[in-house]
Design a protein around this motif. Structure first.
Motif, PDB file in Angstrom:
ATOM      1  N   LEU B 175       0.978  -0.976  -0.101  1.00 32.79           N
ATOM      2  CA  LEU B 175      -0.203  -0.380  -0.347  1.00 32.79           C
ATOM      3  C   LEU B 175       0.430   1.313  -0.336  1.00 32.79           C
ATOM      4  N   ALA B 176       1.553   1.361   1.092  1.00 26.47           N
ATOM      5  CA  ALA B 176       3.115   2.281   0.932  1.00 26.47           C
ATOM      6  C   ALA B 176       3.234   2.899  -0.615  1.00 26.47           C
ATOM      7  N   LEU B 177       3.523   1.913  -1.653  1.00 26.91           N
ATOM      8  CA  LEU B 177       4.052   2.200  -2.662  1.00 26.91           C
ATOM      9  C   LEU B 177       3.099   2.565  -3.626  1.00 26.91           C
ATOM     10  N   LYS B 178       1.744   3.016  -2.740  1.00 24.59           N
ATOM     11  CA  LYS B 178       0.436   3.213  -4.129  1.00 24.59           C
ATOM     12  C   LYS B 178       0.444   2.941  -5.406  1.00 24.59           C
ATOM     13  N   PRO B 179       0.604   1.745  -5.401  1.00 27.44           N
ATOM     14  CA  PRO B 179       0.009   1.165  -6.981  1.00 27.44           C
ATOM     15  C   PRO B 179      -0.472   1.413  -7.873  1.00 27.44           C
ATOM     16  N   THR B 180      -0.622   1.610  -8.780  1.00 28.77           N
ATOM     17  CA  THR B 180      -1.963   1.705  -9.544  1.00 28.77           C
ATOM     18  C   THR B 180      -2.024  -0.211 -10.407  1.00 28.77           C
ATOM     19  N   VAL B 181      -1.033  -0.669 -10.835  1.00 25.84           N
ATOM     20  CA  VAL B 181      -0.931  -2.542 -11.313  1.00 25.84           C
ATOM     21  C   VAL B 181       0.084  -3.277 -10.072  1.00 25.84           C
ATOM     22  N   ILE B 182      -0.411  -3.963  -9.909  1.00 22.93           N
ATOM     23  CA  ILE B 182       0.105  -5.730  -9.397  1.00 22.93           C
ATOM     24  C   ILE B 182       0.067  -5.948  -9.834  1.00 22.93           C
ATOM     25  N   ILE B 183       1.101  -6.573 -10.183  1.00 20.62           N
ATOM     26  CA  ILE B 183       1.329  -8.196 -10.780  1.00 20.62           C
ATOM     27  C   ILE B 183       1.774  -9.011  -9.022  1.00 20.62           C
ATOM     28  N   LEU B 184       0.842 -10.701  -8.877  1.00 28.52           N
ATOM     29  CA  LEU B 184       1.325 -10.823  -7.838  1.00 28.52           C
ATOM     30  C   LEU B 184       1.106 -12.433  -8.686  1.00 28.52           C
ATOM     31  N   GLY B 185       2.568 -13.183  -7.420  1.00 28.67           N
ATOM     32  CA  GLY B 185       2.815 -14.378  -7.629  1.00 28.67           C
ATOM     33  C   GLY B 185       3.325 -15.419  -7.216  1.00 28.67           C
ATOM     34  N   TYR B 186       1.585 -15.817  -5.989  1.00 32.05           N
ATOM     35  CA  TYR B 186       1.331 -16.467  -5.645  1.00 32.05           C
ATOM     36  C   TYR B 186       1.646 -17.990  -5.217  1.00 32.05           C
ATOM     37  N   GLY B 187       1.792 -18.816  -4.832  1.00 33.82           N
ATOM     38  CA  GLY B 187       0.468 -20.768  -4.877  1.00 33.82           C
ATOM     39  C   GLY B 187       1.499 -21.554  -5.093  1.00 33.82           C
ATOM     40  N   THR B 188       2.890 -21.548  -5.178  1.00 33.50           N
ATOM     41  CA  THR B 188       3.468 -22.297  -5.531  1.00 33.50           C
ATOM     42  C   THR B 188       3.677 -23.277  -3.942  1.00 33.50           C
TER      43      THR B 188
END
Lengths: 1180, 442
Positions: B175-188
């Motif tokens: 949140l601190a980075l105020k993203p406009t796009v988030i690329i999220l890589g979880y699950g492994t």
């Protein structure tokens, strides 16, 4: 982009790259030329010293206030190294060949690799990390490096390395890397990230201490602040805190080998594959490793193992010696470094039960050179000992600023120690050797050769199998067959026949090693349980311990059943730990079987052991059944106590039944049961079902201890009907302090207006302090405001420190307590000493309340000046410490009662445990740091000594140093050196606090006192009279306090005839020997037992016998002494031969003070030929 | 003088493929093009001969709207008449639109969050370079918050605290980075809990996405990678892959439900011949290079042939003897050489790539590689900034000791800004000047 590029946009970017690369190459060439030049310096010392003089002048460090930055000439340092008799030391390599070596390791070609970091402890903004992996080669075999190669650079703080698999494994920040140059040393560097996700929360904790095991696996360690989260093909592996990792690079399987320690900076295997760990921040010396166990400081562990040498300094590096070059009695010894004390230390190891003992011997190297920092030790191919010298006057980075200019970033040395007049081991050629030659090398007496031959075989892969098999078939010696087994293990090829035969080996050490291989191969062996069954009943406890742990790896209910058979043979504390761990790990397999009635263990002792290990509510039905069966025999009480720790109201009622009905039951057992009920109420808030009034008769029991517990329990259970009896107890004239305490505690817990009124009356009305004080303390949580008023009146009457502490503590534990007491104190005066005690306690809470501190200062009429020093003042003081400070007077200041140093700090393991042991503080801490620590204890706090502040849900506040924490309880050591346990569920808030060392401790010191004290501290651990040696001298004594009870005991009860009898009501307080090991009698209280009689003192010490046998007790003189060992009088001799059974024993001395003026020194020594193992008990 | 932005030059490889004869390689020329050796060297002698060599279809180009080049449809062909020397106008590479594009916009702050897959990307930078080069004229920043071993619950970020603390750190950092796009890589990591852990994972993922919702960022969910079967002694991944597929599907469903973009790395990277990983699970430098292409594709960015460049003629000088061309965008950096340090520059041999690499591309490949290295350097500085070593002393419970040195940490900010400036320059293809030169006689 630069201007050139702008002016000519068609310039190839690629070409710029090429140029950069060329420049980089040239730079490196320059470096290598410089390194070449340094070899010249070795040949021409004149040039070298000219260079060092030049660099010294330019060193910014020279401008520092503390002239500790030494002349970096290696020859000056070498001369300052005092080496053990029969050995000599030479310089193998020095700067500029290498700088700041952190770990060293040899490759199979005999080249020495060093991980070097100049950016430690913290990269600066704008700094390009350029730490290096250096290879040092002694081509002509003269014991000096004559070629150096920068294998890799551009790294950020590589903290460990181990050559292998065609390159080198490097621990660097978050990663474990493998660096190689497939096309030779001049080819491009291949960099592979093998594992990532290691924590970096503290740079001296990051992945370190890489080692190949005999099993061909790579081991590496991490320290306590590190939280690692590693993804492997087998799932994520996590380790928060210290520990040792075990890794097989080919399969990428990563497991935790052992947990714990603060800084496990040393790890090595002995000839038989047993692992030992040393700790660079813990103080327990050598730690033999039980696979999977948790050691000191392991976060979250519910049970910990300790090291073998409590009270020892911190050690870095660990090497177990072997080989022909060293004298026979040195082989198998463990070498480690007291890097704080500038010492290289030696331990002898000996088996003891299922475990080991480690005994400190005379130092291999000792020095007063302030920058000699031995941090790693390895044996070389030539059989010599190599020491990596980090060369730095400043170590660690908690206390001393990251940017302290005295930190050295450019020097480093490798020292080589050889035995005088003994031939070196001929160098073997392993890398290009034929397979048959490598197999023959496995017969070498040097561990170095065998380990490296096996690594080369492993790198050759399975092609060596036919030859290995043929070679193995011809072997008949067990140790060689073990080498073959390990080679199979390194190749990851299961060889059941060889394994089976070695499980029957004559030598127990080989059987133990073979059992460990069973554990590694268990899922590939057809019959692991059958193989382990005979070993669980092995005649040697070490084999049994290995078998117990191997069974823990086999996920099967029968493994648990088998493991419990270990209880059929004698147990010791390590076997007990191992079995506990195994049953805990196997609980998911045997617990369901137990519930389904398929668990075949019927013996109640074994069953109880298993149930306790599981520590799960799921075992309740079995426990209840066991308790009700009436067949539990001697285990019954233990079963019930355990039941109380898990059970609900129904189960707890079983206990109260037994207590109420069984007056025939021994008092001790009934007390234990009652205490178990109290614990259940305190920790879990559970009380038994049924008629609780059955407790009431116990309040009138004959036995005091039973009455005490019953009184507390009555309050906890809120048994209103007990109130009159509790009141009576609280008011009674003749009653012990403990019982009165229990009664007022009970009243306080009953609560309500009635309790407040009763306690207020007890605290307020005229009467003995012994009655008013406990009542007041009990009143504080109920009504702090009234209690504060009463406290002011009572405190003014007190003369004794120990009486006041409890009162202050009660207020400090309340959220609003400090403020209320401060307000009440406004209209009161206190005796200065009482106010001072209060002040000290306020300041040692970790969050001092300024208002109360001020109120106490005013009420006590105390005055304090500010004690912060300007840079100039500090400089002057540092100079004066050296010029004017007297360590002899300083030691006296240190020991002064009002300074309370020993209350919190130990020297040589004797003294309080609240603050760090100071044995080597002088050798490790700069003088300005010592001064700061005394004047402003909160400025820099030693690692592991920051306090934790806890507020409970009930509004109570505690501060202390965390000892350990499990899922259910937090144990802290408070400023009074008590361990306090807080149930996790009661913790409302936790926050970090400052130091528990109170400000203003030095307020009463004159400047010259302070100079002396600092001088004394600065001498501690340096070579000289203030170094703690390996002698087992008694440092902590207990002296009998001259109380009324003591006088009665001695004078009327004829106690002098039986002084070792531990009478109730006698008070023994700790007194400590000086650093030199002498107990000054002036510090010991004495009794006058009548006009005609000489005054006497009673002092006693404890020894812990772990292996029985004769040993010697040596006294400095026998004059005026009488001695009892345990209850038996013994004729005093200067050297006394003693033979005691295993366990703790007390030596009690009666000192005739008229006859004896000199102090008392008592030392334990081994008797030649005896296998006895005895240690002196230290502590507070 | 002319609409130079609408001109595209095709590479030698492509030209070869269409049957265009080229000058001998040792001349390092394409047709009549070569780099000027000196200011006045080289002369155009016989342009007519060159013209003869080019078959007609080459005299076409594709006009694409300047504002959004990737929305252009393939096959819109316009004959350019205004160009003095049409020989330089080559066909546009056919584009493939797998899906609707997921464009980045000027001013976007892209945050990558996840476990090792994300964390290691910052050291290689291929993904980030691939996306950066696509938007030479847009200011887009990337911040990588990947953490090895992490989960949607923030397990790896717990530090000394609990999982809840880890999750809080995860949230706060993003949140601190105020993203406009988030690329999220979880699950492994979560997939090792198997089918019984799936509901818990899905709930955790949803909670995480709810946590990010206030940012209103456009979100891309990556599936976990398929575990590669590299043969013994590494483990057989078939069991793990069942679980990984299960979790990948769950992520896809969540993405669909919430209207987020989903990238199925499991599927798209599952069929490689050359291994992408060293241990079955973690991408090597090659793996990141290869997956960068896949990621672009999955984001609907038109496929580019690594050996083909678009260029535009920016200037025709003098009597058309000199011509300046600039690529529309940089190519992907060259693939990493096996074993080469991924964050160091590559060898010459490798810069040249394939046999028939166009000279222009040679230059741009080097620039792309330089861009990647600058991105890696920026990431390294940012790593020092947000995950400094010695955190315990700088910000943690021992800050009373070395907390004073925490003042150094914000000093990384201007250094990062400096690198961002370099990146902004490097992502714009540098124009190259060529000179027409007569073909040597055989």
């Amino acid at each position: 982009m630069n201007d050139t590029k702008k002016a000519n946009p068609s310039v190839s970017v690629g070409r710029i790259h090429r140029r950069e690369r060329r420049e980089r190459r040239e730079e490196r060439n320059v470096n290598q030329r410089a390194i070449g030049a340094s070899i010249l310096f070795h040949l021409f010392p004149f040039f070298f010293s000219a260079l060092s003089a030049f660099s010294a002048v330019n060193s910014p460090a020279f401008a520092q206030r503390d002239a500790q930055v030494p002349d970096p000439d290696p020859e000056i340092e070498r001369k300052a190294l005092q080496v053990a008799d029969g050995f000599e030391v030479n310089l193998f390599a020095a700067d500029p060949l290498l700088a700041k070596p952190i770990q060293i390791n040899f490759d199979s070609a005999g080249r020495l690799w060093a991980a070097c970091s100049e950016s430690y402890p913290q990269i600066k903004p704008g700094q390009i990390a350029n730490d290096k992996i250096i290879v040092l080669e002694d081509i002509d075999g003269d014991g000096k490096a004559d070629k150096t190669t920068v294998f890799a650079d551009g790294l950020l703080i590589p903290t460990g390395l181990e050559p292998g698999d065609g390159g080198v494994y490097v621990g660097a920040s978050t990663d474990l890397l493998h660096l190689s140059r497939p096309d030779g040393d001049k080819g491009p560097l291949r960099r592979r990230v093998i594992l990532s996700g290691f924590g970096t929360e503290d740079t001296h904790h990051m992945v370190h201490t890489l080692r190949w095991g005999h099993d061909g696996m790579l081991y590496f360690n991490q320290s306590i602040y590190i939280h690692s989260h590693i993804e492997t093909p087998y799932g994520p592996r996590r380790l928060g805190g210290g520990g040792v990792w075990q890794f097989r690079p080919e399969t990428r399987r990563l497991e935790v080998f052992a947990r714990g320690w603060w800084n496990p900076w040393g790890h090595h295997f002995d000839r038989w594959g047993q692992a030992f760990v040393t700790d660079g921040a813990g103080t327990e010396g050598v730690n033999p490793v039980i696979v999977g166990a948790s050691y000191t400081a392991a976060p979250g562990a519910s049970r910990l193992l300790q090291g073998l040498n409590p009270g020892h300094p911190k050690y870095c590096g660990c090497e177990i010696l072997s080989g022909r070059h060293l004298p026979e009695d040195w082989r198998g010894n463990l070498i480690t470094n007291d890097f704080r004390g500038h010492r290289v230390c030696r331990f002898t190891l000996a088996p003891e039960g299922s475990y080991y003992s480690a005994t400190l011997q005379a130092d291999l190297i000792r020095s007063n050179h302030p920058a000699f920092r031995p941090v790693d030790v390895k044996m070389g191919q030539d059989g010599a000992i190599y020491i990596a010298d980090w060369y730095n006057p400043i170590i660690q980075h908690g206390e001393v600023d990251f940017r302290d200019p005295r930190r050295d970033v450019s020097h480093g040395r490798i020292w080589r120690i050889t035995a005088k007049g003994r031939p070196l081991v001929p160098r073997s050629q392993l890398v290009n050797a034929k397979t048959s030659e490598l197999l023959e090398a496995l017969k070498a007496p040097e561990d170095w050769t065998r380990v490296h031959a096996r690594l080369v075989l492993k790198e050759r892969g399975k092609s060596v199998l036919p030859e290995l098999k043929a070679w193995t078939d011809k072997l008949d010696q067990e140790p060689l067959r073990l080498e073959a087994l390990w080679t199979y293990q390194a190749l990851d090829v299961v060889e059941p026949k060889l394994l089976a035969s070695l499980l029957q080996a004559r030598d127990y050490r080989i059987r133990a090693a073979a059992v460990r291989v069973v554990s590694a191969w268990h899922d590939r062996l057809s019959n692991p349980l059958a193989l382990l069954e005979p070993r669980i009943a092995d005649e040697h406890p070490q084999v049994r311990l290995e078998a117990v742990r191997a069974l823990g790896q086999i996920p099967d209910v029968h493994a648990a059943e088998l493991a419990l058979k270990a209880l059929d043979k004698p147990m010791d504390k390590y076997l007990d730990y191992g079995l506990w761990l195994t049953l805990r790990e196997l609980a998911p397999h045997w617990l369901p079987a137990l519930q389904a009635g398929r668990f075949t263990v019927a013996d109640s002792r074994k069953l109880l052991f298993a149930l306790q290990a599981a520590d799960s509510r799921e075992v309740l039905p079995t426990l209840v059944k066991l308790a009700r069966s009436g067949k539990a025999g001697p285990s019954e009480t233990s079963i019930l106590v355990f039941l109380a720790s898990l059970g609900g109201p129904v189960e707890l009622s079983l206990l109260i039944d037994r207590i109420a009905s069984g007056s025939s039951r021994p008092i001790e057992e009934r007390t234990r049961l009652l205490e178990a009920l109290e614990q259940a109420m305190r920790q879990r808030g559970v009380r038994p079902d049924g008629d609780l009034q059955r407790l009431l008769p116990l309040l009138k029991e004959k036995n005091e201890q039973l009455r005490i517990v019953a009184a507390r329990l009555a309050g906890l259970w809120k048994l209103e009907s007990a109130r009159p009896q509790l009141l009576e107890m609280a008011r009674a004239e003749k009653i012990s302090e403990a019982e009165r305490q229990a009664a007022v505690d009970g009243l306080a817990k009953l609560g309500g207006k009635a309790s407040i009124e009763a306690l207020e009356k007890l605290a307020g009305e005229e009467g003995p302090i012994t009655r008013r004080r406990p009542a007041l303390i009990a009143l504080v949580p109920l009504d702090s405001k009234i209690a504060a008023q009463d406290a002011c009146i009572l405190l003014a009457k007190l003369r004794n420190e120990s009486e006041a502490t409890g009162i202050f503590e009660a207020f400090l534990q309340r959220k609003d307590g400090a403020a209320l007491l401060a307000a009440a104190l406004r209209d009161h005066k206190l005796p200065a000493d009482i106010a001072r005690i209060g002040l000290r306690m306020v300041r040692s809470t970790g969050r001092p309340d300024a208002g109360l501190a001020e109120a106490l200062t005013k009420a006590g009429g105390l005055t304090f000046g500010a004690r912060t020093l300007s840079a100039q003042e500090m400089q002057a003081m540092v100079a004066d410490v050296a010029r004017l400070g007297d360590p002899v007077r300083g030691e006296a200041v240190f020991r002064r009662k009002d300074q309370v140093c020993l209350k919190c700090h130990a020297i040589g393991g004797a003294g309080g445990q609240v603050g760090p042991d100071l044995s080597s503080i002088g050798a490790s801490a700069p003088v300005d740091y010592l001064i700061d620590s005394l004047l402003q204890p909160n400025k820099a706090i030693k690692e592991n000594y920051h306090s934790l502040l806890i507020t409970t849900t009930k509004g109570q506040q505690y501060s202390g140093i965390k000892v350990h924490e499990t899922e259910t309880e937090l144990v802290m050591r408070d400023a009074e050196d008590r361990e306090i346990s807080i149930p996790i569920k009661d913790i409302d808030e936790r926050s970090p606090g400052g130091s528990l060392m109170p400000d203003g401790l030095t307020d009463t010191l004159t400047r010259s006192d302070l100079l002396d004290l600092v001088r004394f501290l600065s001498e501690l651990g340096k070579v000289g009279p203030y170094a703690i040696g390996p002698q087992r001298v008694v440092r902590r004594w207990q002296a009998l306090e001259p109380t009324r009870e003591a006088w009665t005991f001695l004078h009327l009860g004829g106690g002098l005839a039986t002084p070792a009898k531990d009478e109730r009501g006698l008070q023994w307080n700790s007194v400590y020997s000086t650093v030199a090991g002498l107990l000054p009698l002036a510090d010991v209280p004495s009794f006058s037992l009548g006009k005609e009689k000489h005054p006497v003192s009673l002092v006693r010490c404890q020894v812990d016998v772990t292996t029985a046998g004769p040993f010697l007790v040596r006294l400095n003189s026998t004059k005026g002494l009488k001695l009892w060992i345990d209850q038996n009088p013994v004729a005093v001799k200067e050297t006394l031969e003693v033979n005691l059974p295993v366990g703790m024993h007390a030596l009690t001395f009666v000192v005739d003070r008229e006859e004896r003026r000199e102090g008392l020194r008592c030392e334990l020594e081994d008797k030649a030929g005896s296998s006895a193992r005895v240690r002196v008990v230290g502590g507070k | 003088m002319m609409d130079s932005s609408s001109m595209r030059v095709r590479s030698a490889t492509e030209a070869l493929a269409s049957g265009v004869a080229l000058a001998p390689r040792e001349e390092r020329t394409l047709g009549a093009l070569t780099r000027p050796r000196s200011k006045h060297s080289g002369r155009l002698r016989d342009p007519a001969r060159l013209l003869k060599r080019c078959p007609l279809p080459l005299f076409r180009y594709n006009r694409i709207t300047a504002s959004d080049p990737f929305r252009a449809l393939p096959g819109r062909v316009v004959i350019v008449k205004s160009l003095y020397l049409p020989v330089f106008v080559l066909v546009l590479v056919p584009t493939v639109y797998a899906e609707e594009a997921f464009p980045l916009r000027d001013g976007d702050r892209v945050v990558l969050i996840g476990s090792t897959l994300i964390e290691r990307e910052q050291r290689y930078g291929y993904w980030e370079t691939a996306l950066t080069r696509r938007y030479p004229d847009k200011s887009i920043t990337f911040r990588n918050l990947g953490w090895s071993g992490d989960t949607v619950f923030g397990d790896a970020r717990a530090g000394f605290g609990t999982q809840a603390d880890g999750f809080r750190h995860l949230k706060d950092h993003v949140l601190a980075l105020k993203p406009t796009v988030i690329i999220l890589g979880y699950g492994t990591n979560e997939s090792f809990e198997g089918p019984k852990g799936l509901p818990h994972f899905v709930k955790g993922l949803e909670t995480l996405l709810d946590t990010f919702a206030p940012t209103k960022a456009r979100i891309v969910l990556l599936s976990p990678l398929k575990q590669e079967n590299l043969g013994p002694p590494l483990p057989d991944p078939s069991e793990n892959n069942k679980n990984l597929r299960l979790y990948a599907d769950a992520i896809r469903d969540v993405a669909k439900k919430r209207g987020h973009r989903f990238v199925d790395l499991y599927e798209m990277l599952g069929k490689e011949k050359q291994p992408l990983t060293g241990d079955g699970i973690q991408l090597t430098a090659w793996g990141y290079w290869r997956s960068a292409v896949v990621l672009e594709q999955a984001l609907g960015l038109p496929e580019t042939n690594p050996h083909v460049q678009w260029a535009r003629v920016t200037k025709v000088a003098g009597n058309a003897r000199q011509i300046q061309v600039a690529a529309e965008m940089l190519p992907l950096p060259p693939p990493p050489q096996e074993g080469a340090p991924a964050d160091c520059c590559c060898d010459d041999a490798q810069m040249q790539g394939g046999q028939e690499t166009f000279l222009l591309q040679d230059l741009d490949l080097a620039q792309a590689e330089k861009l990647r290295q600058t991105i890696v350097a920026k990431n390294r500085l940012y790593f020092y900034r947000w995950r400094p070593e010695n955190e315990t002393y700088l910000f943690g419970f021992r800050k009373y000791e070395q907390g004073k040195n925490a003042r150094e940490i914000p000093q990384f900010d201007p250094l990062i800004a400096e690198k961002e400036k370099e990146i902004a320059k490097l992502r714009v293809p540098v124009p190259h000047t060529y000179e027409l030169k007569p073909e040597k006689k055989p």
